[in-house]
Design a protein around this motif. Structure first.
Motif: not given
Length: 135
Positions: A53-60
């Protein structure tokens, strides 16, 4: 019991827990608790990495970078923030508020490292973007 199983499988999904861990990491950074911030951020990163999940990984990863810096791992944290910035900047739908938050954090770290010339340039760009967005 069927209702409970359906509800708990939705509410207790690893995705939801990882999103909570990301928010906890943010709070722990704000409170100055590096150990808990790192632990929560890493859990969130692990789930979103595994889930691709690239989008959520970015925020994490943004929270992880902040936690690393708080923990004294400034070079590693800066590297993490720079990777997050690259990912956010390459996204099809650009979140300029998020990009500016990343840039602000990077500028702050650069000032700390004595690289103020680079930090000042980043801050100049952020101010230009802020003016444009306010118009």
């Amino acid at each position: 019991t069927r209702y409970w199983r359906d509800w708990s499988s939705d509410v207790c999904s690893s995705d939801l827990v990882a999103r909570c861990d990301r928010e906890l990491a943010h709070c722990y950074v704000e409170l100055g608790d590096a150990d808990l911030a790192l632990s929560s951020a890493q859990k969130s990163v692990d789930v979103f990495t595994t889930a691709h999940d690239q989008r959520r990984l970015t925020y994490a990863s943004f929270e992880l970078g902040k936690a690393q810096i708080l923990n004294g791992d400034v070079d590693e944290g800066l590297s993490t923030l720079e990777r997050v910035l690259d990912t956010a900047a390459e996204a099809e739908q650009k979140d300029f508020d998020f990009i500016m938050a990343i840039e602000r954090r990077i500028a702050s770290v650069l000032h700390t490292l004595g690289r103020s010339d680079e930090a000042v340039e980043i801050e100049r760009r952020i101010n230009s973007i802020a003016e444009i967005l306010d118009e």
